[in-house]
Enzyme design. Structure first.
Site, PDB file in Angstrom:
ATOM      1  N   HIS A  16       0.849  -1.188   0.000  1.00 24.08           N
ATOM      2  CA  HIS A  16       0.000   0.000   0.000  1.00 24.08           C
ATOM      3  C   HIS A  16       0.882   1.235   0.000  1.00 24.08           C
ATOM      4  O   HIS A  16       1.818   1.336   0.787  1.00 24.08           O
ATOM      5  CB  HIS A  16      -0.905   0.010   1.234  1.00 24.08           C
ATOM      6  CG  HIS A  16      -1.773   1.238   1.303  1.00 24.08           C
ATOM      7  ND1 HIS A  16      -2.950   1.353   0.593  1.00 24.08           N
ATOM      8  CD2 HIS A  16      -1.605   2.402   1.963  1.00 24.08           C
ATOM      9  CE1 HIS A  16      -3.465   2.539   0.822  1.00 24.08           C
ATOM     10  NE2 HIS A  16      -2.679   3.203   1.652  1.00 24.08           N
ATOM     11  N   ASP A  34     -15.190   3.479   8.224  1.00 20.23           N
ATOM     12  CA  ASP A  34     -14.208   4.416   7.663  1.00 20.23           C
ATOM     13  C   ASP A  34     -14.873   5.364   6.668  1.00 20.23           C
ATOM     14  O   ASP A  34     -14.535   6.547   6.621  1.00 20.23           O
ATOM     15  CB  ASP A  34     -13.061   3.662   6.979  1.00 20.23           C
ATOM     16  CG  ASP A  34     -12.032   4.634   6.409  1.00 20.23           C
ATOM     17  OD1 ASP A  34     -11.421   5.361   7.209  1.00 20.23           O
ATOM     18  OD2 ASP A  34     -11.870   4.702   5.177  1.00 20.23           O
ATOM     19  N   ARG A  45     -14.381  13.644   8.488  1.00 20.48           N
ATOM     20  CA  ARG A  45     -13.033  14.234   8.647  1.00 20.48           C
ATOM     21  C   ARG A  45     -12.762  15.259   7.552  1.00 20.48           C
ATOM     22  O   ARG A  45     -12.182  16.308   7.790  1.00 20.48           O
ATOM     23  CB  ARG A  45     -11.965  13.124   8.603  1.00 20.48           C
ATOM     24  CG  ARG A  45     -11.913  12.296   9.880  1.00 20.48           C
ATOM     25  CD  ARG A  45     -11.027  11.076   9.698  1.00 20.48           C
ATOM     26  NE  ARG A  45      -9.662  11.422   9.380  1.00 20.48           N
ATOM     27  CZ  ARG A  45      -8.803  10.596   8.760  1.00 20.48           C
ATOM     28  NH1 ARG A  45      -9.188   9.381   8.410  1.00 20.48           N
ATOM     29  NH2 ARG A  45      -7.579  10.981   8.504  1.00 20.48           N
ATOM     30  N   SER A 100      -7.436   4.276   9.529  1.00 22.47           N
ATOM     31  CA  SER A 100      -8.214   4.274   8.283  1.00 22.47           C
ATOM     32  C   SER A 100      -7.538   3.378   7.240  1.00 22.47           C
ATOM     33  O   SER A 100      -8.163   2.508   6.631  1.00 22.47           O
ATOM     34  CB  SER A 100      -8.325   5.723   7.791  1.00 22.47           C
ATOM     35  OG  SER A 100      -8.717   5.789   6.455  1.00 22.47           O
ATOM     36  N   LYS A 136      -8.723  -0.928   6.304  1.00 23.44           N
ATOM     37  CA  LYS A 136      -9.095  -1.349   4.941  1.00 23.44           C
ATOM     38  C   LYS A 136      -8.142  -2.423   4.424  1.00 23.44           C
ATOM     39  O   LYS A 136      -8.559  -3.390   3.793  1.00 23.44           O
ATOM     40  CB  LYS A 136      -9.097  -0.125   4.006  1.00 23.44           C
ATOM     41  CG  LYS A 136     -10.327   0.754   4.233  1.00 23.44           C
ATOM     42  CD  LYS A 136     -10.298   1.999   3.395  1.00 23.44           C
ATOM     43  CE  LYS A 136      -9.277   2.987   3.896  1.00 23.44           C
ATOM     44  NZ  LYS A 136      -9.355   4.330   3.404  1.00 23.44           N
TER      45      LYS A 136
HETATM   46  N1  URA Z   1      -5.715   7.335   3.111  1.00 21.02           N
HETATM   47  C1  URA Z   1      -6.724   6.705   3.777  1.00 21.02           C
HETATM   48  O1  URA Z   1      -7.192   5.661   3.363  1.00 21.02           O
HETATM   49  N2  URA Z   1      -7.158   7.277   4.920  1.00 21.02           N
HETATM   50  C2  URA Z   1      -6.665   8.411   5.430  1.00 21.02           C
HETATM   51  O2  URA Z   1      -7.099   8.845   6.473  1.00 21.02           O
HETATM   52  C3  URA Z   1      -5.640   9.062   4.707  1.00 21.02           C
HETATM   53  C4  URA Z   1      -5.176   8.495   3.553  1.00 21.02           C
END
Ligand code: URA
Length: 433
Positions: free
Chosen positions: A82, A161, A168, A183, A187
């Site tokens: 990632h 999220d 946010r 976050s 995922k």
């Molecule tokens: N990428 C994400 O998936 N979440 C965040 O909070 C910031 C970047």
């Protein structure tokens, strides 16, 4: 339990326990907590932070707020990487087939993202007929068959999220290491991989502007992995210039194809070999990174990596003749030469500025609904520390729109030129294991 007490506790810098964090995440998911209360707790987290234990509880609760993908029918150690978001970052396009050509099992789920330029899925979709919407069964069968598949996130992954991020975004609470780490990691972990390598970008073109912030974010994410028994490692890499020379979807696919043929830009190849060698060790295909790096490099030059990419594209319905002959990719109708009037050495290329121009040329989306123009983007001609002289062409803008002088100026301004060379041009800043 009462959300007001939880907010007050975090306001008073008292650590939250697992039950309280789960109560919050459940309340977000089933919409029993009001948006203003969620926002209030988020702001308290931004201001007062969270301990590693709190972040682990938060990630765990978020991860279980929706579907958790079961990939146990895939044989072998499933690895994933990632990136926290880089400009010109086409690493997945190179790394996924390259790793598979070396025997690793690559089950990669990517998000689409609303960035300046498209995400991995958009890049892949610039290959005619490429399908990123395989069912989980198709995904599993393909990985068992050819060792690699790259698809969009399926199912109802981490609904908490989605709700938290939407708030946010509009309450000034994006910039928070515990919130970013939970976050991203919720995922990643919900999509079922065993081993994860995080590429945390640092620099003007990244979320994390300095090495201390990047180190903190990487450290928290590695701790989350430890806390939840997953093999997670992180690399902090430079984003003070775009990766490679091309920015924009089809242009990046072409650069990835060149790299898989052993003809790519040095920074992109080096990063893929470095990340790849760590991942081959995580996947237990090799016991040390030196041996892994050797085979990765060999496969970039002996045709095995590109052959695996052809196999991947074919398996997902894409027209593999475009990979065999990249000149088939449609070109934009308007290719504009951009010159500079500066003299010296290229010191920095403002990656965000370049990305902003690429977006306006058609390579990205302003809103979720907007269509991407696949051939649009930028091809740079210079990298940091290259000599720059008045009148040099610094880039070509590819667009299907009319020439816009403002964009030419923006691109010229993103080039920072100095009399002396940049001392630190290292691509890999730090490794966190
Ligand atoms: N990428 C994400 O998936 N979440 C965040 O909070 C910031 C970047």
């Amino acid at each position: 339990m009462n959300i007001v007490n939880i907010i007050a506790k975090k306001r008073d810098k008292i650590e939250l326990n697992q039950e309280e964090i789960e109560f919050f995440v459940n309340g977000v998911t089933n919409q029993s907590i009001a948006d203003y209360q969620i926002s209030s707790l988020l702001m308290a987290i931004v201001l007062n932070g969270m301990s590693n234990q709190e972040v682990i509880y938060l990630t765990q609760a978020m991860l279980h707020s929706g579907d958790v993908i079961d990939l146990s029918r895939i044989e072998g150690i499933k690895c994933d990487k990632h990136s926290t978001g880089g400009v010109g970052d086409k690493v997945t396009l190179v790394l996924a087939p390259l790793l598979a050509s070396c025997g690793a099992t690559v089950s990669k789920m990517s998000g689409r993202g609303l960035g300046h330029t498209g995400g991995t899925l958009d890049k892949l979709e610039s290959i005619p007929n490429f399908r990123v919407d395989l069912s989980i069964d198709e995904f599993i069968n393909q990985v068992n068959d050819i060792k690699v598949s790259v698809i969009g996130q399926t199912g109802n992954l981490v609904p908490a999220d989605k709700a938290i991020y939407a708030l946010r975004d509009v309450t000034g609470t994006v910039q928070s290491i515990p919130l970013i780490a939970s976050s991203i990691m919720s995922k990643k972990l919900a999509s079922g991989s065993d081993a994860i390598l995080l590429d945390v970008k640092v620099g003007e073109g990244a979320f994390m502007k300095d090495i201390d912030q990047a180190r903190q974010l990487a450290g928290v994410m590695v701790e989350i992995g430890k806390g939840l028994n997953k093999d997670v490692k992180a690399v902090i890499t430079d984003m003070n210039q775009p990766l490679g020379y091309s920015i924009g979807n089809a242009l990046e696919v072409k650069e990835a194809i060149a790299t898989l043929n052993g003809e790519g830009p040095k920074d992109l190849e080096d990063l893929c070999i470095r990340l790849g060698s760590m991942m081959l060790v995580q996947a237990k295909e090799y016991t040390n990174e030196e041996d892994a790096a050797k085979i990765l490099k060999e496969n970039l030059y002996n045709g095995k990596a590109i052959a695996k990419f052809v196999e991947l594209v074919k398996a997902q319905g894409g027209d593999q003749t475009y990979i065999e002959d990249p000149s088939k990719f449609e070109m934009a109708s308007n290719i504009i030469e951009v010159k500079t009037d500066k003299e010296g050495y290229l010191y920095q290329l403002d990656a965000l500025g370049v990305a902003q121009v690429a977006l306006e040329l058609g390579a990205g989306r302003h809103t979720k609904e907007e269509a991407i123009d696949y051939p649009a983007g930028i091809v740079l001609t210079k990298k940091v520390n290259d000599k720059v002289a008045k009148g040099d062409v610094i880039a070509y803008m590819h667009t299907n729109k009319e020439t816009d002088e403002k964009l030419i100026k923006m691109l010229q301004d993103s080039l920072i030129v100095k009399d002396q060379k940049h001392e630190d041009t290292s691509l890999i800043k730090e490794i966190i294991k």
